[in-house]
Write a protein that holds these residues in place. Structure first.
Motif, PDB file in Angstrom:
ATOM      1  N   TYR A 325      30.848  62.093  27.364  1.00  0.00           N
ATOM      2  CA  TYR A 325      30.826  61.072  26.305  1.00  0.00           C
ATOM      3  C   TYR A 325      29.842  59.918  26.501  1.00  0.00           C
ATOM      4  O   TYR A 325      29.713  59.085  25.613  1.00  0.00           O
ATOM      5  N   THR A 326      29.200  59.803  27.647  1.00  0.00           N
ATOM      6  CA  THR A 326      28.415  58.580  27.859  1.00  0.00           C
ATOM      7  C   THR A 326      26.933  58.863  28.085  1.00  0.00           C
ATOM      8  O   THR A 326      26.545  59.997  28.375  1.00  0.00           O
ATOM      9  N   SER A 327      26.138  57.817  27.965  1.00  0.00           N
ATOM     10  CA  SER A 327      24.739  57.933  28.387  1.00  0.00           C
ATOM     11  C   SER A 327      24.376  56.710  29.231  1.00  0.00           C
ATOM     12  O   SER A 327      24.994  55.655  29.097  1.00  0.00           O
ATOM     13  N   GLY A 328      23.420  56.893  30.111  1.00  0.00           N
ATOM     14  CA  GLY A 328      22.938  55.790  30.937  1.00  0.00           C
ATOM     15  C   GLY A 328      23.687  55.613  32.257  1.00  0.00           C
ATOM     16  O   GLY A 328      23.539  54.582  32.919  1.00  0.00           O
ATOM     17  N   THR A 624      26.849  55.335  17.838  1.00  0.00           N
ATOM     18  CA  THR A 624      25.623  54.718  18.357  1.00  0.00           C
ATOM     19  C   THR A 624      24.479  55.686  18.080  1.00  0.00           C
ATOM     20  O   THR A 624      24.737  56.856  17.782  1.00  0.00           O
ATOM     21  N   PRO A 625      23.239  55.219  18.202  1.00  0.00           N
ATOM     22  CA  PRO A 625      22.131  56.152  17.969  1.00  0.00           C
ATOM     23  C   PRO A 625      22.209  57.385  18.879  1.00  0.00           C
ATOM     24  O   PRO A 625      21.880  58.498  18.455  1.00  0.00           O
ATOM     25  N   SER A 626      22.706  57.228  20.118  1.00  0.00           N
ATOM     26  CA  SER A 626      22.791  58.376  21.030  1.00  0.00           C
ATOM     27  C   SER A 626      24.039  59.223  20.775  1.00  0.00           C
ATOM     28  O   SER A 626      24.220  60.265  21.383  1.00  0.00           O
ATOM     29  N   LYS A 627      24.922  58.734  19.881  1.00  0.00           N
ATOM     30  CA  LYS A 627      26.212  59.390  19.610  1.00  0.00           C
ATOM     31  C   LYS A 627      27.104  59.413  20.851  1.00  0.00           C
ATOM     32  O   LYS A 627      28.040  60.193  20.967  1.00  0.00           O
ATOM     33  N   ARG A 628      26.759  58.586  21.812  1.00  0.00           N
ATOM     34  CA  ARG A 628      27.547  58.483  23.037  1.00  0.00           C
ATOM     35  C   ARG A 628      27.849  57.022  23.310  1.00  0.00           C
ATOM     36  O   ARG A 628      27.192  56.135  22.775  1.00  0.00           O
ATOM     37  N   ASN A 630      27.374  53.920  25.452  1.00  0.00           N
ATOM     38  CA  ASN A 630      26.204  53.569  26.270  1.00  0.00           C
ATOM     39  C   ASN A 630      26.562  52.627  27.409  1.00  0.00           C
ATOM     40  O   ASN A 630      27.097  51.544  27.174  1.00  0.00           O
ATOM     41  N   SER A 632      25.378  49.835  29.943  1.00  0.00           N
ATOM     42  CA  SER A 632      24.303  48.837  29.911  1.00  0.00           C
ATOM     43  C   SER A 632      23.899  48.535  31.345  1.00  0.00           C
ATOM     44  O   SER A 632      24.664  48.782  32.278  1.00  0.00           O
TER      45      SER A 632
END
Ligand SMILES: Nc1nc2c(c(=O)[nH]1)N[C@H]1C(S)=C(S)[C@@H](COP(=O)(O)OP(=O)(O)OC[C@H]3O[C@@H](n4cnc5c(=O)[nH]c(N)nc54)[C@H](O)[C@@H]3O)O[C@H]1N2
Ligand SMILES: Nc1nc2c(c(=O)[nH]1)N[C@H]1C(S)=C(S)[C@@H](COP(=O)(O)OP(=O)(O)OC[C@H]3O[C@@H](n4cnc5c(=O)[nH]c(N)nc54)[C@H](O)[C@@H]3O)O[C@H]1N2
Ligand SMILES: [Mo]
Length: 761
Positions: A325-328, A624-628, A630, A632
């Motif tokens: 589910y996440t990015s970054g 969100t734009p990433s659909k995940r 994010n 920070s």
């Protein structure tokens, strides 16, 4: 130390530590006193039993905490009752009152004295020749507003402020009027309150709201309570905390430079047996007392601790959630690695061990909520800090499942609903186009002015008409002197209010006071008595129905006032203003078309508990734009004050509602009879040669190099970290520089004012 123990101290004020539980009998006595003083004893008691009941009562205007409707228990609080009683007072500020006092004379009165005159009874207009407010007919008042608004060279030369208790229906009409007229100048109190929360959550999880509900509060295993004085400002939270401890060993971590009474013990009023036997429930497992502005360092420390533990115990992080589910994540891990414990300790003023203890409570909890209020949001780095809170939640998948998630504690009772229904100076295109299509208008696309920028625009003459829909703009905003000049510079100021306040006596060249019905009052319209709706802190939308006779037969509802102004300003408007005013169901039908999530509004809002606005992030659908969700990766900011200076936060006492001050006492902090005070660390006082209650001057230092001062405050020794100080709004707003707002949230830094303190010799 009490006042009487100190020779230098006059008898009338004192401070000593408070050693009783929160809520409990002190609260009950305090309620009794207010009921008697306002002459509202019978109606007041009747009202309390009607408040927050399933569709049969009015919504408590005290705060945005959701209603707990567990069986028959009475989920009420001292401050909610005080607030309702204040509105139901028998006192009246009528035409005789205004004929007895010039505005110049009223300017010298305290905020308390102004409001304590009671409810406004009819529209009043300022007469510059006599310096009095004089009665004016509603039709003439609307004509005056219309004349001004029609004559402006651009609609952007007017600004329409909202305070957060305006109902959803009135909000919708208000924004519709402003946009039909042609401006997005819709500043509101949330520009000073939770703007940071909305922006941080939107960037991290794709929605500007928290994801939890009251059932989550009742089932969480750990709850972090950051930067909120809960026993005073959200007292009904105490029920959730005390019940959780008693029922399932809830762990509670308080993070606050002050140890507020909610971080000790509580007896909640619905536990009648506990009240009678004085049996208090401990409502804290751990108290962390950071420096003001030290919250992000704590969150970074907790994350760092989880990464360290993960080396040996893979259950410390929820890698399945993170991957799905996440990015970054890797960048965030690198940011945590790059932040040393030394820096975390320096910024938070806590030891690594203290932060690790909080980290361990968090790590052990199967489900955790992190909640926060102004102590976190009114900071320069509020957005980074709230995003760091979300980072910590994401590391253990604490979102989108029972008992877990981020939870901003909203302030005014409908501030969240105001935003949902269109109070936004920078509305998204998708929101505008849906509303436009439903209402048959073409909204302006140019972003409007927020609160700080409205002040500056009035100051420079770019805004000439100020309309305040509730609230007390003159006192609530930063930089009092500049705000006063700004209001006085306007051609017309209009305030829709229930009581007299500072904003009426610091006015434009022409000025109107328009008195409206309060939430407790019967709203009789062509189609019969009307109900309005509100949205609480946890996205529940429900009806509020007044039950008392209006304070005066000449009051209009807020919807009727908006409609009157709209018709006079926009005579050709295709919007059926008169029909909307006669029957609020018609407004709701239009809202059902214009606002996503409000489908079948009239039907759903009449269900016993109302309905919950669905929220994608709660379903793990991140818009969100990433659909995940994010992570920070902000670096830890340096928020330490330079040597010799202190960081001051401004806050509420127990006996006030924002700019409405009920008394000079602050019971849970043990203060009696004194509001012009500064809570200071003993060592900081000693360093300046100050003793308890010494008179001091406080000077603030703005980023642009300008200074502002207040005189004759008193230093009060308090348990607060070194380098930090605290005092009350609105008295200290004069020290909040207009230009010192957060670049991340545009919120004035009301909890982070750089000051110096000098004692009188
Ligand atoms: N009775 C009553 N209820 C109210 C209100 C009221 O005035 N009276 N106001 C309503 C409104 S509009 C709002 S927004 C809410 C406000 O509710 P709160 O956020 O509780 O408001 P404040 O009194 O400003 O208190 C802020 C708290 O933050 C702490 N704090 C200050 N600096 C920091 C910091 O750097 N870090 C941390 N962690 N904490 C810090 C202070 O010590 C204090 O406990 O309450 C709402 N409810
Ligand atoms: N220094 C400093 N300043 C702050 C803060 C801080 O922590 N520190 N907090 C900020 C925050 S969080 C907020 S929300 C703002 C609050 O700012 P505002 O919302 O502007 O101020 P209030 O004091 O809540 O407004 C009180 C007035 O509302 C009117 N009123 C009451 N009930 C009704 C009603 O039903 N209808 C209408 N039309 N009017 C009504 C009454 O006339 C009363 O005088 O202050 C901000 N200012
Ligand atoms: Mo607020």
């Amino acid at each position: 130390m009490t006042g009487s123990e100190n020779e230098k101290t006059p008898q009338k004020f004192s401070q000593k530590d408070y050693h009783h539980p929160a809520a409990a009998w002190g609260a009950a006595f305090s309620v009794g006193r207010v009921l008697v003083e306002q002459g509202a004893i019978v109606d007041g008691v009747r009202a309390i039993f009607k408040m927050n009941h399933e569709n049969s009562g009015f919504d408590c205007p005290g705060c945005a905490w959701p209603d707990d409707r567990k069986g028959l228990r009475m989920d009420i609080c001292e401050n909610g009752i005080k607030h309702v009683t204040w509105e139901m007072t028998k006192k009246r500020t009528d035409r005789e009152f205004f004929s007895r006092h010039t505005v110049t004379e009223l300017l010298g009165w305290s905020d308390f004295e102004l409001e304590n005159q009671g409810r406004l009874t009819e529209p009043m207009v300022y007469n510059a020749t006599t310096d009095h407010y004089e009665p004016i007919a509603w039709s003439a008042a609307f004509e005056l507003i219309g004349r001004h608004l029609r004559s402006l060279s651009s609609p952007n030369r007017a600004s329409f402020y909202t305070s957060g208790r305006l109902s959803n229906e009135a909000t919708f009409l208000y924004q519709l009027f402003a946009r039909e007229y042609g401006t997005n100048n819709l500043p509101d109190c949330s520009n000073m309150c939770h703007e940071a929360s909305g922006r941080a959550l939107a960037a991290s999880i794709g929605t500007g709201k928290g994801t939890v509900d009251l059932v989550d509060w009742q089932t969480a295993d750990a709850i972090f309570v950051m930067g909120v004085n809960a026993a005073t400002n959200t007292p009904r939270m105490l029920s959730a905390l005390a019940d959780g401890v008693k029922e399932h060993n809830l762990k509670i971590v308080h993070i606050n430079p002050l140890i507020e009474v909610a971080a000790t013990t509580a007896i909640t009023p619905h536990e009648i047996l506990d009240m009678v036997t004085f049996r208090a429930t401990p409502t804290s497992s751990l108290n962390l007392q950071p420096r003001i502005g030290g919250d992000m360092a704590i969150m970074r420390g907790i994350a760092k601790y989880l990464f360290e533990k993960f080396e040996t115990d893979k259950s410390s992080l929820n890698m399945d959630f993170i991957e799905k589910y996440t990015s970054g994540f890797e960048e965030y891990r690198a940011a945590c690695d790059a932040t040393s414990w030394e820096e975390i300790e320096r910024q938070s003023a806590l030891s690594a061990d203290q932060i690790k203890a909080a980290g361990e409570i968090y790590r052990q909890a199967p489900a955790a909520i992190i909640s926060w209020c102004l102590g976190v949001s009114q900071q320069e780095y509020g957005v980074d800090t709230i995003r760091e809170i979300v980072n910590v939640l994401l590391l253990r998948g604490n979102i989108g499942r029972p008992g877990a998630g981020p939870c901003p504690i909203r302030g005014h009772s409908n501030v969240q609903g105001n935003r949902t229904c269109g109070i936004h100076h920078a509305p998204p295109e998708s929101w505008l186009s849906k509303m436009d299509a439903a209402c048959g208008i073409k909204s302006p696309r140019q972003h409007g002015l927020d609160t700080v920028r409205t002040i500056e625009a009035m100051h420079s003459g770019e805004v000439e008409v100020f309309f305040g829909m509730g609230g007390n703009f003159a006192s609530a905003t930063p930089d009092r002197d500049r705000t006063f000049e700004a209001l006085r510079n306007c051609k017309l100021t209009v305030h829709v209010s229930t009581k007299l306040n500072r904003s009426h006596v610091v006015h434009g060249k022409e000025a109107l006071i328009l008195p409206c019905l309060g939430r407790t009052e019967i709203d009789q319209q062509a189609a019969g008595p009307q109900a309005v709706s509100v949205e609480d802190s946890m996205s529940m939308v429900h009806l509020s129905v007044g039950m008392n006779e209006p304070a005066s037969p000449h009051l209009l509802s807020e919807l009727a006032i908006i409609a009157g102004m709209a018709r006079s300003t926009l005579p050709q408007s295709p919007t059926p203003w008169e029909q909307y005013t006669g029957n609020y169901d018609l407004v709701r039908d239009k809202m059902a078309e214009a606002l996503s999530g409000f489908e079948n509004f009239n039907e759903r809002v009449r269900k016993p508990l109302g309905f919950r606005l669905s929220q994608a992030a709660r379903e793990l659908d991140f818009e969100t734009p990433s659909k995940r969700a994010n992570f920070s990766t902000a670096t830890l900011p340096d928020t330490l004050p330079p040597p010799g200076k202190l960081i001051m936060s401004t806050m509420r006492s127990h006996d006030q509602f924002n700019t409405t001050v009920y008394s000079d006492n602050d019971r849970y902090r043990g203060v009696k009879g004194l509001r012009t005070l500064l809570l200071m660390n003993e060592a900081d006082m000693k360093e300046r040669g100050l003793e308890q209650f010494d008179l001091i001057d406080i000077t603030s230092f703005a980023k642009d190099g300008s200074t502002r001062s207040v005189k004759d405050f008193r230093a009060v020794k308090y348990n607060i970290p070194r380098g930090c100080a605290s005092g009350y709004m609105p008295e200290l707003n004069v020290l909040c520089p207009i230009g010192d707002f957060s670049a991340q949230s545009d919120q004035p830094m009301m909890k982070q004012v750089l000051i110096e303190v000098i004692g009188h010799k």
